[in-house]
Design an enzyme around this catalytic site. Structure first.
Site, PDB file in Angstrom:
ATOM      1  N   GLU A 142      63.318  28.422 114.500  1.00 56.10           N
ATOM      2  CA  GLU A 142      62.029  28.968 114.563  1.00 56.10           C
ATOM      3  C   GLU A 142      61.265  28.552 115.634  1.00 56.10           C
ATOM      4  OE1 GLU A 142      59.130  28.213 111.284  1.00 56.10           O
ATOM      5  OE2 GLU A 142      60.905  27.283 110.273  1.00 56.10           O
ATOM      6  N   CYS A 194      62.126  28.324 107.682  1.00 56.06           N
ATOM      7  CA  CYS A 194      62.933  27.321 107.418  1.00 56.06           C
ATOM      8  C   CYS A 194      64.151  27.913 106.590  1.00 56.06           C
ATOM      9  CB  CYS A 194      62.201  26.253 106.738  1.00 56.06           C
ATOM     10  SG  CYS A 194      60.752  25.743 107.602  1.00 56.06           S
ATOM     11  N   HIS A 221      64.123  22.163 100.224  1.00 56.60           N
ATOM     12  CA  HIS A 221      63.354  22.182 101.664  1.00 56.60           C
ATOM     13  C   HIS A 221      62.156  20.989 101.639  1.00 56.60           C
ATOM     14  CE1 HIS A 221      61.388  23.042 105.225  1.00 56.60           C
ATOM     15  NE2 HIS A 221      60.366  23.550 104.638  1.00 56.60           N
TER      16      HIS A 221
HETATM   17  N1  CAA Z   1      46.449   7.146 100.123  1.00 49.00           N
HETATM   18  C1  CAA Z   1      47.322   7.873  99.398  1.00 49.00           C
HETATM   19  N2  CAA Z   1      47.428   9.172  99.419  1.00 49.00           N
HETATM   20  C2  CAA Z   1      46.578   9.857 100.262  1.00 49.00           C
HETATM   21  C3  CAA Z   1      45.555   9.242 101.000  1.00 49.00           C
HETATM   22  C4  CAA Z   1      45.483   7.899 101.003  1.00 49.00           C
HETATM   23  N3  CAA Z   1      44.663   6.974 101.665  1.00 49.00           N
HETATM   24  N4  CAA Z   1      44.704  10.440 101.927  1.00 49.00           N
HETATM   25  C5  CAA Z   1      45.270  11.307 101.317  1.00 49.00           C
HETATM   26  N5  CAA Z   1      46.233  11.113 100.549  1.00 49.00           N
HETATM   27  C6  CAA Z   1      47.032  12.173  99.767  1.00 49.00           C
HETATM   28  C7  CAA Z   1      46.448  13.448  99.460  1.00 49.00           C
HETATM   29  O1  CAA Z   1      45.788  13.265  98.027  1.00 49.00           O
HETATM   30  C8  CAA Z   1      47.432  14.521  99.353  1.00 49.00           C
HETATM   31  O2  CAA Z   1      48.223  14.464  98.296  1.00 49.00           O
HETATM   32  P1  CAA Z   1      48.310  15.427  97.010  1.00 49.00           P
HETATM   33  O3  CAA Z   1      48.527  16.865  97.710  1.00 49.00           O
HETATM   34  O4  CAA Z   1      49.333  15.195  96.085  1.00 49.00           O
HETATM   35  O5  CAA Z   1      46.757  15.548  96.531  1.00 49.00           O
HETATM   36  C9  CAA Z   1      48.169  13.953 100.577  1.00 49.00           C
HETATM   37  O6  CAA Z   1      47.811  12.715 100.839  1.00 49.00           O
HETATM   38  C10 CAA Z   1      47.834  14.816 101.797  1.00 49.00           C
HETATM   39  O7  CAA Z   1      46.417  14.878 102.198  1.00 49.00           O
HETATM   40  P2  CAA Z   1      45.486  16.048 102.441  1.00 49.00           P
HETATM   41  O8  CAA Z   1      46.114  17.188 101.491  1.00 49.00           O
HETATM   42  O9  CAA Z   1      44.335  15.614 102.578  1.00 49.00           O
HETATM   43  O10 CAA Z   1      46.296  16.229 103.961  1.00 49.00           O
HETATM   44  P3  CAA Z   1      45.902  17.227 104.884  1.00 49.00           P
HETATM   45  O11 CAA Z   1      45.086  18.308 104.352  1.00 49.00           O
HETATM   46  O12 CAA Z   1      45.519  16.411 106.285  1.00 49.00           O
HETATM   47  O13 CAA Z   1      47.421  17.980 105.269  1.00 49.00           O
HETATM   48  C11 CAA Z   1      49.038  19.678 104.661  1.00 49.00           C
HETATM   49  C12 CAA Z   1      47.997  18.524 104.357  1.00 49.00           C
HETATM   50  C13 CAA Z   1      48.036  20.896 104.729  1.00 49.00           C
HETATM   51  C14 CAA Z   1      49.950  19.913 103.903  1.00 49.00           C
HETATM   52  C15 CAA Z   1      49.240  19.377 106.328  1.00 49.00           C
HETATM   53  O14 CAA Z   1      50.122  18.402 106.317  1.00 49.00           O
HETATM   54  C16 CAA Z   1      49.971  20.841 106.844  1.00 49.00           C
HETATM   55  O15 CAA Z   1      49.222  21.711 107.169  1.00 49.00           O
HETATM   56  N6  CAA Z   1      51.202  20.812 106.988  1.00 49.00           N
HETATM   57  C17 CAA Z   1      51.759  21.787 107.669  1.00 49.00           C
HETATM   58  C18 CAA Z   1      52.377  23.035 106.553  1.00 49.00           C
HETATM   59  C19 CAA Z   1      53.348  22.502 105.631  1.00 49.00           C
HETATM   60  O16 CAA Z   1      54.183  21.965 105.581  1.00 49.00           O
HETATM   61  N7  CAA Z   1      53.284  23.082 104.425  1.00 49.00           N
HETATM   62  C20 CAA Z   1      54.469  22.716 103.274  1.00 49.00           C
HETATM   63  C21 CAA Z   1      54.826  24.391 102.554  1.00 49.00           C
HETATM   64  S1  CAA Z   1      55.307  25.424 103.775  1.00 49.00           S
HETATM   65  C22 CAA Z   1      56.792  24.914 104.042  1.00 49.00           C
HETATM   66  O17 CAA Z   1      57.355  24.325 103.463  1.00 49.00           O
HETATM   67  C23 CAA Z   1      57.269  25.688 105.493  1.00 49.00           C
HETATM   68  C24 CAA Z   1      57.284  24.535 106.468  1.00 49.00           C
HETATM   69  O18 CAA Z   1      58.396  23.875 106.696  1.00 49.00           O
HETATM   70  C25 CAA Z   1      56.125  24.470 107.333  1.00 49.00           C
END
Ligand code: CAA
Length: 465
Positions: A83, A120, A244
């Site tokens: 991709e 993916c 994945h």
């Molecule tokens: N200690 C321990 N854990 C902590 C923490 C700390 N100090 N701070 C945060 N966390 C935890 C949160 O609780 C959360 O866990 P849960 O979801 O289990 O509650 C985790 O860490 C992540 O924290 P946030 O949700 O606050 O993180 P974020 O909002 O900054 O980003 C995300 C998370 C939205 C997934 C981001 O990484 C993102 O946009 N990623 C790209 C999209 C993606 O990968 N999506 C996955 C499904 S799509 C897919 O699979 C296709 C692909 O390959 C892209």
């Protein structure tokens, strides 16, 4: 009946490393544990300035061909899943074949080449295409080369930035495979979604939180569809379940949903009932789906009550010894490579499978004849689930993998260096790479490298001895 599957596998990681807790977290002012514990990641792999999807794919494929003693004559098909493509017409497989022809005497003129796109899940779809080509008897004794290669970069400061990665997985798909054979049965969960997309842009538009829900919903549908043809999946049916893995925290969520479904209406559910109760049943709440994202005609209040009961049950379930033991044995071994390299998009689920097999090899486990359940996913969105059977000769195919050494050898970027490398790979930022003025952090040897631009805007490559 002829078995078809993965005969051999090779992995090539981008040569740079971004340390998430020690380099990225302080620069972002975040707690390092957000990355290590929350997302489950220690580091991302990055391409050095002379690396891209072609060099990484060609290097993985070259290594695979050398290891297996193959010549171009033995390969009837080259499919690249990516991709991160940079051309809307000329497929990456032609560039990779061109690279390989530079180091072999033979040509791939007889080979069908293509490029597969569905986020993916395209790597798994390419394996599917190869499987069907062989099963149809069109392969004339030849194997297919499937290469999943990506530079999974996000825009700077996007929440996805922490989950970046870069690398390639090359797989040989053959009759009577020596690593794993694929089940005829497969299940799909597919829907028109806008959770993650790249409408003619290099970095994705992502609705991160929603993408997590969409992944879980499509994976649930794929499991139901798989069970519709293969029968109920049980926790003890599979030695490992590679998913994945955009980041290990995502798999932590998916595995819990999968486990809940697999123990439903079984003795295992009854045995856990004293500790955490029985699973909430949709009928009791007047809802028709099974969350997340149930799609029935239920009222909002019913749905909320069901979701609340389900979340409470899942919270209890993940703390039980039974679940923890299963997770540690069946899921955690699939995450060891991913934790160190981040998301490789099309290659990610294939890293997960390799990670599990490598763990079994290191533990001297007899895996021959055991089964894997493989859950692939692509945004946009589609999940696919199939089973694989480990072949008697599997250890021979895993023993020589060098991924640990490659991970160890990566150059550890400072945050400022990371910013510069990100800019070099950003198509919107003018690069002076072809003038040879861009710094490189590692020295290539025995590999293909990017060598500037040709007169029609094509990318050029050369092999460095
Ligand atoms: N200690 C321990 N854990 C902590 C923490 C700390 N100090 N701070 C945060 N966390 C935890 C949160 O609780 C959360 O866990 P849960 O979801 O289990 O509650 C985790 O860490 C992540 O924290 P946030 O949700 O606050 O993180 P974020 O909002 O900054 O980003 C995300 C998370 C939205 C997934 C981001 O990484 C993102 O946009 N990623 C790209 C999209 C993606 O990968 N999506 C996955 C499904 S799509 C897919 O699979 C296709 C692909 O390959 C892209």
């Amino acid at each position: 009946m002829t078995e078809v599957g993965i005969d051999a596998i090779e992995i090539w990681t981008g040569k740079l490393k971004l340390d998430l807790p020690n380099t990225f977290a302080p620069a972002k002012g975040e707690d390092p544990e957000k990355y290590t514990k929350g997302l489950g990641l220690n580091a991302s792999s990055f391409p050095d300035t002379y690396e891209d999807i072609v060099t990484m794919g060609a290097n993985a494929a070259h290594r695979l061909m050398e290891h297996e003693g193959l010549e171009p004559e033995d390969i009837g098909r080259i499919d690249v899943a990516t991709e991160s493509s940079f051309d809307n017409s000329k497929p990456v497989s032609t560039y990779i074949a061109g690279c390989l022809e530079g180091v072999y005497d033979g040509k791939f003129s007889h080979a069908n080449k293509g490029e597969r796109k569905f986020a993916c899940v395209a790597g798994t779809q390419s394996i599917d295409d190869a499987y069907n080509w062989i099963k149809a008897g069109r392969n004339r004794g030849r194997s297919a080369l499937v290469i999943a290669t990506d530079t999974a970069l996000y825009a700077r400061n996007d929440p996805g930035e922490a989950t970046q990665g870069a690398g390639a997985v090359a797989m040989l798909i053959s009759e009577d495979p020596e690593l794993v054979s694929l089940s005829t049965e497969q299940g799909y969960g597919s829907a028109d979604e806008t959770d993650f997309l790249k409408p003619n842009q290099q970095f994705p538009s992502v609705d991160g939180k929603r993408s997590v829900q969409v992944y879980l919903a499509r994976m649930r549908e794929a499991l139901e569809d798989f069970e519709g043809v293969a029968g109920r999946a049980r926790t003890e049916d599979f030695a490992y379940i590679p998913f994945h893995t955009p980041f290990p925290g995502m798999v932590r969520k998916a595995a819990l949903f999968g486990y809940r479904r697999m123990i439903r209406d079984t003795q295992q559910e009854e045995e856990l009932a004293d500790e955490i109760g029985r699973q909430p049943r949709e009928e009791a709440f007047g809802v028709s789906g099974q969350g997340p994202e149930s799609s029935g005609t239920e009222s909002h209040a019913d749905e909320e009550a069901y979701e609340e009961a389900l979340n409470e049950y899942m919270d209890g379930l993940k703390r039980t010894d039974a679940y923890q033991e299963w997770y540690g044995r069946v899921i955690d071994p699939t995450l060891t490579i991913s934790r160190e390299v981040g998301n490789w998009y099309t290659g990610s689920v294939h890293l997960a499978r390799t990670s599990a097999l490598r763990t079994a090899f290191e533990e001297d486990r007899d895996l021959a004849g055991e089964r894997l359940l493989v859950g692939s996913y692509g945004s946009g969105a589609q999940a696919e689930i199939h089973a694989e059977t480990v072949q008697d000769t599997w250890e021979r195919k895993i023993a020589d993998l060098t991924i640990d050494q490659q991970i160890e050898d990566r150059y550890d970027l400072s945050y400022e260096e990371y910013e510069r490398v990100h800019d070099v790979h950003n198509h919107d930022i003018e690069s002076d790479l072809d003038q040879g003025e861009i710094e490189q952090f590692t020295d290539p040897h025995g590999e293909f490298v990017f060598d500037g631009w040709g007169r029609m805007g094509e990318r050029k490559y050369r092999f460095v001895e």
